[in-house]
Motif scaffolding. Structure first.
Motif, PDB file in Angstrom:
ATOM      1  N   PRO B  47       0.809  -1.222   0.000  1.00  6.83           N
ATOM      2  CA  PRO B  47       0.000   0.000   0.000  1.00  6.83           C
ATOM      3  C   PRO B  47       0.841   1.271   0.000  1.00  6.83           C
ATOM      4  CG  PRO B  47      -0.386  -1.290   2.014  1.00  6.83           C
ATOM      5  CD  PRO B  47       0.529  -2.077   1.163  1.00  6.83           C
ATOM      6  N   GLY B  48       0.502   2.173  -0.909  1.00  8.48           N
ATOM      7  CA  GLY B  48       1.249   3.425  -1.043  1.00  8.48           C
ATOM      8  C   GLY B  48       2.030   3.472  -2.333  1.00  8.48           C
ATOM      9  N   GLN B  49       2.276   2.299  -2.925  1.00 12.22           N
ATOM     10  CA  GLN B  49       3.063   2.270  -4.158  1.00 12.22           C
ATOM     11  C   GLN B  49       2.254   2.759  -5.358  1.00 12.22           C
ATOM     12  OE1 GLN B  49       4.852  -1.849  -3.923  1.00 12.22           O
ATOM     13  NE2 GLN B  49       6.677  -0.632  -4.359  1.00 12.22           N
ATOM     14  N   TYR B 104       6.019   1.129  -8.267  1.00 15.50           N
ATOM     15  CA  TYR B 104       7.124   2.045  -8.021  1.00 15.50           C
ATOM     16  C   TYR B 104       7.052   2.650  -6.628  1.00 15.50           C
ATOM     17  CZ  TYR B 104       8.025   1.558 -12.969  1.00 15.50           C
ATOM     18  OH  TYR B 104       8.309   1.035 -14.187  1.00 15.50           O
ATOM     19  N   GLY B 105       8.219   2.927  -6.108  1.00 13.23           N
ATOM     20  CA  GLY B 105       8.320   3.671  -4.864  1.00 13.23           C
ATOM     21  C   GLY B 105       8.234   2.805  -3.628  1.00 13.23           C
ATOM     22  N   VAL B 249      11.697   5.380 -11.959  1.00 11.21           N
ATOM     23  CA  VAL B 249      12.737   4.526 -11.378  1.00 11.21           C
ATOM     24  C   VAL B 249      13.977   5.312 -10.924  1.00 11.21           C
ATOM     25  CG1 VAL B 249      12.030   2.390 -12.498  1.00 11.21           C
ATOM     26  CG2 VAL B 249      13.536   3.959 -13.728  1.00 11.21           C
ATOM     27  N   GLY B 250      13.791   6.608 -10.683  1.00  9.10           N
ATOM     28  CA  GLY B 250      14.880   7.390 -10.095  1.00  9.10           C
ATOM     29  C   GLY B 250      16.011   7.753 -11.031  1.00  9.10           C
ATOM     30  N   LYS B 264      11.217   6.923  -6.169  1.00 10.77           N
ATOM     31  CA  LYS B 264      12.008   5.784  -5.714  1.00 10.77           C
ATOM     32  C   LYS B 264      12.096   5.764  -4.183  1.00 10.77           C
ATOM     33  CE  LYS B 264      16.448   6.050  -6.619  1.00 10.77           C
ATOM     34  NZ  LYS B 264      17.528   5.938  -5.746  1.00 10.77           N
ATOM     35  N   ASP B 265      12.475   6.891  -3.598  1.00 11.46           N
ATOM     36  CA  ASP B 265      12.629   6.985  -2.141  1.00 11.46           C
ATOM     37  C   ASP B 265      11.296   7.294  -1.471  1.00 11.46           C
ATOM     38  OD1 ASP B 265      15.492   6.730  -2.438  1.00 11.46           O
ATOM     39  OD2 ASP B 265      15.466   8.796  -3.141  1.00 11.46           O
ATOM     40  N   GLY B 266      10.355   7.861  -2.240  1.00  9.66           N
ATOM     41  CA  GLY B 266       9.005   8.124  -1.777  1.00  9.66           C
ATOM     42  C   GLY B 266       8.104   7.137  -2.462  1.00  9.66           C
TER      43      GLY B 266
END
Lengths: 342, 281, 327
Positions: B47-49, B104-105, B249-250, B264-266
């Motif tokens: 969850p959140g991705q 992602y993320g 993908v950063g 990526k980090d978030g």
């Protein structure tokens, strides 16, 4: 250590090009850039640095990587990026070769960029030491040795006048050396002395350059403090917001992704983009970097702080192209000096 | 001819997916249910991705996944019309094919930090989309978590999304309360009227919860202030951010806040970590 | 110190101090010999850092539109070519000339650092001084003198306007140039090419473009608030490195500055890949002169611009009766 006599260079290139695509610094209309070579081209290996960096070889300005088509309402995707041809780049300078190792940190980090990886794997880089470093060079500030190509280098080379010395540094480099066995000659004590003399002379010239004392250590590593510094507004005042610094830079790697074509048939490509452009971060509902000051700050914070934090190296190799090409004489050297409380 | 069978396929290459259903939420928000051509969901996630949805030849855009990871049959995205890709999505019919890549993320820490804790969800408008994924995940693993309070606000009753969940499903779950609010009073609305940040203060909830906040930037900003005023520490608050993204993908270089890439980090940040970053979002 | 620089610092100090202007647009010197860069100053203490030398190539009228949004009255140093751009901005209604005080700088030509470098004179170079056509190179080892214009930017060799056409204060004596160049030799050369060769020539030139937009952003007359090439909604924001996109950009830009281009040559100067953009603009200027009579409105703002006015007897290339074609 091997060597190739200058009179044999043409033959060397010819032989390489029988096995590989060969990129050489070619002169056209007064500009010198790395381009695919064929016989009769005007090669210029004396010009210290090419007008554009050779990053386009591993990171093309535009790369179509996906084709799509719709057949009977069914969507089909086909991956078409990357490059299978093996190639050799001859005469890349140590700073530019080092920039490849910096770009690796972005594109070869998980998830690996397969298109980039393919280009990198298929290339052999012959890096030529800088006999005549220029006043806009500041590679030594980034730990790059102009007299001794190492980073991103498969074969190190030195121009000692009559011949070019040739030293394989990687497996790929050794293989190519094997292929060129009948053109490359052995070296003797004489050439080794010449090499030492050349390296000594390069180091002396580097020590005379105006920015030899440029010290990155003076930059604070406090990200927030740097971000909020007052210098950005002052430095960015003259910035015109063009993208020339980012496009000539060997380490700038931001890209855009766009679609082209019609509903039934088209392609998706990525292309160079610039953090200097107003639409770079613009969204339908706003833009976190509204003014040129914010965009200008992003470029240098990225190079000097963010990239360092994430990858352990600065995103600059001190090639000096931005110094020569900025229409208003604003550049990373001034930024570094200013950030050091100049 | 989908190329997904190739080895070493690049992360920029999407898979084909089918729009299985479209549920109209508000005048400009709809929830798209997406499946693979063979049925089932395109990939697992937490969850959140987020995922990148592409509509050739218009382009790609990134969206948070609103369905729960526990849902095996499909992925859902609640999408607001606000640009070329979303406009096009809204005009599409059931059965149409799109491209999808992801996930992602990072994600909300459902498997560690949130376990056993009382949770407070705060959402504004379409900001409920990523939180709904967490809430439904928690509902499917209800015993692993403490009480759940959901504060959700929108401009008007018509702008509240996922009405079935907020009106019927969630309020019936054990130890779960839903607090709805709208910006302005309108006929037929008997619930709370007022902005989310002031509602947070009015409710007088215990401040030992973990708060998860998502909504428009101004609501996040004032919501955080309100939470701090009622005694929450920044370490107790998570939020999710949105910036312009292209690669996911950063690598493409545009969604950074300081040295962190949102893709990526978030997109999930703990608020004390966010405070360490430059104010550029 | 150079006499003009002294005068420059004095006038800047004076006009800032007496409130005639709120800010000054000028140049300061960086650490390197070639580094004269544009600045906006409002502090009288900074006036002593202003300089005039052979590297003050930037056209400061470029900054007037933005700076006039922030400041009421601006003092600006303008060379001959810069003053033409200033006039054109006034004609275009982009700036209010009443709020600008011009300090005129007659200009003998600007030095191209690349030419110095290619001549090998940059090693250990500390400073370059220019008086008329006398150029002095001061190096660590000593002083070298050259007479002539071999280090001038190409664009300066074609200069038609070394002296400012408008100014409130003139900072030095007018420059007289007797070696008047034939004005359009480069254009004539291309016009002589057969059609296909001409097409190939430009296709090759445009294909070098890397879409950095330096030409557009340096152009004093590219003054749109949002360029069509930056407007996502316009559907032409494609950054693709494709020949058609590059041609599209350069031709649209040339036509958008048609009749307004003052031929300052900045577009070519800043192009990192060496596209001879000035030739495109000069072709259009030459055609306008031929079709509508010599147009030098940028030297006289009272004249109406030929592409901004209509006369019934105007040349009409779309009129089939004069051009042949199908009837």
């Amino acid at each position: 250590m091997k060597q190739v006599y200058k009179r044999d260079l043409e033959r060397l290139w010819q032989t390489i090009s029988e096995h590989f695509e060969l990129y050489l610094p070619l002169e056209q209309d007064g500009k010198v850039n790395f381009m695919p070579w064929k016989q009769g081209e005007n090669v210029n290996i004396d010009r210290l640095k090419t007008d554009l960096s050779p990053k386009n070889i591993i990171f093309p300005p535009t790369e179509t990587y996906l084709k799509f088509r719709t057949v009977n309402k069914r969507l089909c995707f086909e991956s078409v990026g990357g490059k299978n041809d093996k190639y050799v780049v001859f005469g890349m300078r140590p700073c530019d070769a080092a920039s490849y190792s910096i770009l690796d940190k972005v594109f070869l980090q998980e998830p690996i960029d397969r298109f980039y990886e393919e280009r990198r794997t298929n290339g052999i880089i012959i890096s030529l030491a800088c006999s005549e470093p220029e006043e806009t060079c500041f590679c030594s500030s980034f730990g790059i040795a102009a007299d001794n190509p190492v980073l991103g280098t498969d074969i190190a080379a030195w121009d000692i006048g009559e011949s070019i010395l040739w030293q394989p540094k990687s497996e790929k480099g050794k293989k190519l050396t094997g292929i060129l066995d009948n053109i490359l000659q052995d070296t003797s004590e004489h050439e080794i002395i010449a090499l030492e003399r050349l390296q000594q002379s390069i180091r002396e010239k580097l020590a005379q350059l105006p920015w030899v004392d440029l010290d990155l250590e003076i930059i604070s590593n406090n990200m927030k403090e740097m971000f909020e510094s007052k210098v950005w507004e002052e430095l960015s005042k003259s910035c015109l917001g063009c993208g020339v610094c980012t496009f000539v830079c060997p380490t700038c790697h931001c890209f855009d992704i766009q679609d082209f074509g019609a509903e039934r048939n088209g392609e998706r490509f990525r292309c160079w983009d610039s953090c200097m452009y107003s639409d770079f971060t613009r969204m339908a509902h706003g833009n976190p970097r509204k003014t040129q000051t914010e965009r200008f700050r992003q470029r240098f914070m990225h190079k000097l702080v963010y990239f360092l934090n994430n990858n352990g190296v600065y995103a600059c190799v001190g090639c000096g192209r931005c110094v020569e090409k900025c229409p208003v004489n604003m550049n990373i050297v001034k930024v570094i000096k200013k950030l050091g409380g100049d | 001819m989908s190329c997904n069978c190739q080895k070493n396929v690049d992360s920029l290459i999407p898979q084909v997916a089918v729009i299985d259903s479209i549920r109209k939420e508000t005048a400009d928000v709809a929830t798209f249910r997406i499946i693979t051509p063979a049925g089932g969901k395109s990939f697992d996630f937490l969850p959140g991705q987020c995922a990148m949805i592409s509509i050739p030849p218009i382009g790609e855009a990134i969206f948070s996944i609103t369905s729960s990871p526990t849902e095996q049959r499909f992925l859902e995205f609640s999408i607001k019309k606000c640009g070329s890709v979303t406009e096009c999505l809204h005009s599409m019919e059931i059965g149409s094919e799109v491209g999808i890549r992801g996930p992602y993320g990072n994600h909300f820490p459902v498997n560690d930090v949130l376990r056993g804790r009382d949770l407070l969800f705060i959402a504004g408008g379409i900001g409920l989309a990523p939180l709904r994924s967490v809430i439904n995940y928690i509902m499917d693993n209800r015993r692993d978590y403490g009480t759940v309070d959901i504060i959700y606000g929108a401009r008007s009753p018509e702008d509240l999304v996922h009405q079935e969940d907020i009106m019927n499903f969630w309020p019936k779950q054990i130890n779960t309360k839903v607090h709805l609010t709208v910006d302005r009073a309108v006929d037929g609305w008997s619930g709370h009227v007022g902005f989310v940040p002031s509602y947070i203060k009015e409710l007088g909830l215990a401040n030992n919860k973990v708060a998860l906040v998502c909504g428009p930037p101004i609501m996040i900003k004032l919501g955080l202030q309100a939470l701090e005023q009622v005694g929450f520490k920044r370490e107790q608050i998570y939020t999710t951010l949105e910036l312009k993204m292209k690669c996911g993908v950063g690598k493409c270089g545009r969604c950074n806040i300081g040295d962190k890439y949102v893709c990526k980090d978030g997109p999930v940040f703990r608020c004390d970590e966010l405070q360490q970053l430059p104010d550029e979002y | 110190m150079d006499k003009t620089t002294v005068r420059m610092q004095q006038i800047a100090l004076q006009t800032l101090a007496n409130g005639e202007v709120d800010v000054i647009l000028g140049w300061k010197k960086g650490d390197e010999w070639y580094d004269s860069y544009p600045v906006v100053i409002n502090d009288i203490n900074e006036t002593a850092e202003l300089i005039w030398d052979a590297f003050c190539v930037n056209n400061l009228s470029k900054y007037l539109i933005t700076e006039l949004k922030k400041n009421l009255r601006i003092g600006v140093f303008l060379k001959g070519c810069d003053s033409l751009a200033f006039n054109q901005l006034v004609i275009d209604n982009r700036i209010d000339s009443e709020r600008v005080v011009i300090f005129g700088l007659p200009c003998p030509g600007m030095i191209d650092p690349q030419k110095v470098k290619h001549a090998g004179l940059n090693k250990g170079l500390l400073k370059v001084e220019r008086t008329g056509d006398k150029i002095v190179f001061i190096t660590k080892e000593g002083v070298k003198e050259y007479i002539g214009r071999s280090f001038d930017y190409d664009k300066c060799l074609n200069c038609r306007c070394p002296n400012p056409v408008v100014s409130k204060y003139m900072l030095s004596d007018a420059v007289t140039r007797t070696d008047e160049e034939q004005y359009f030799p480069d254009v004539t050369e291309i016009e002589k090419m057969p059609l296909e060769a001409r097409y190939d020539y430009w296709t090759k030139q445009f294909s070098k473009c890397i879409k950095c937009y330096a030409c557009r952003n340096i152009c004093p007359l590219c003054s749109c608030e949002t360029c069509v090439f930056d407007n996502i909604a316009a559907g032409v924001s494609s950054k693709a490195d494709a020949d058609c996109e590059q041609q599209f950009f350069h031709i649209i830009r040339a036509y958008h500055v048609a009749g307004r281009c003052v031929d300052c040559g900045e577009c070519s100067r800043v192009c990192p890949v060496g596209i001879p953009l000035e030739k495109l603009n000069r072709k259009i200027i030459k055609d306008i002169n031929q079709l509508y009579g010599d147009y030098t409105a940028d030297t006289d703002i009272a004249k109406s611009p030929p592409l901004g006015t209509y006369k019934v007897d105007d040349f009409d290339p779309f009129d089939g009766s004069k051009q042949g074609g199908k009837k």
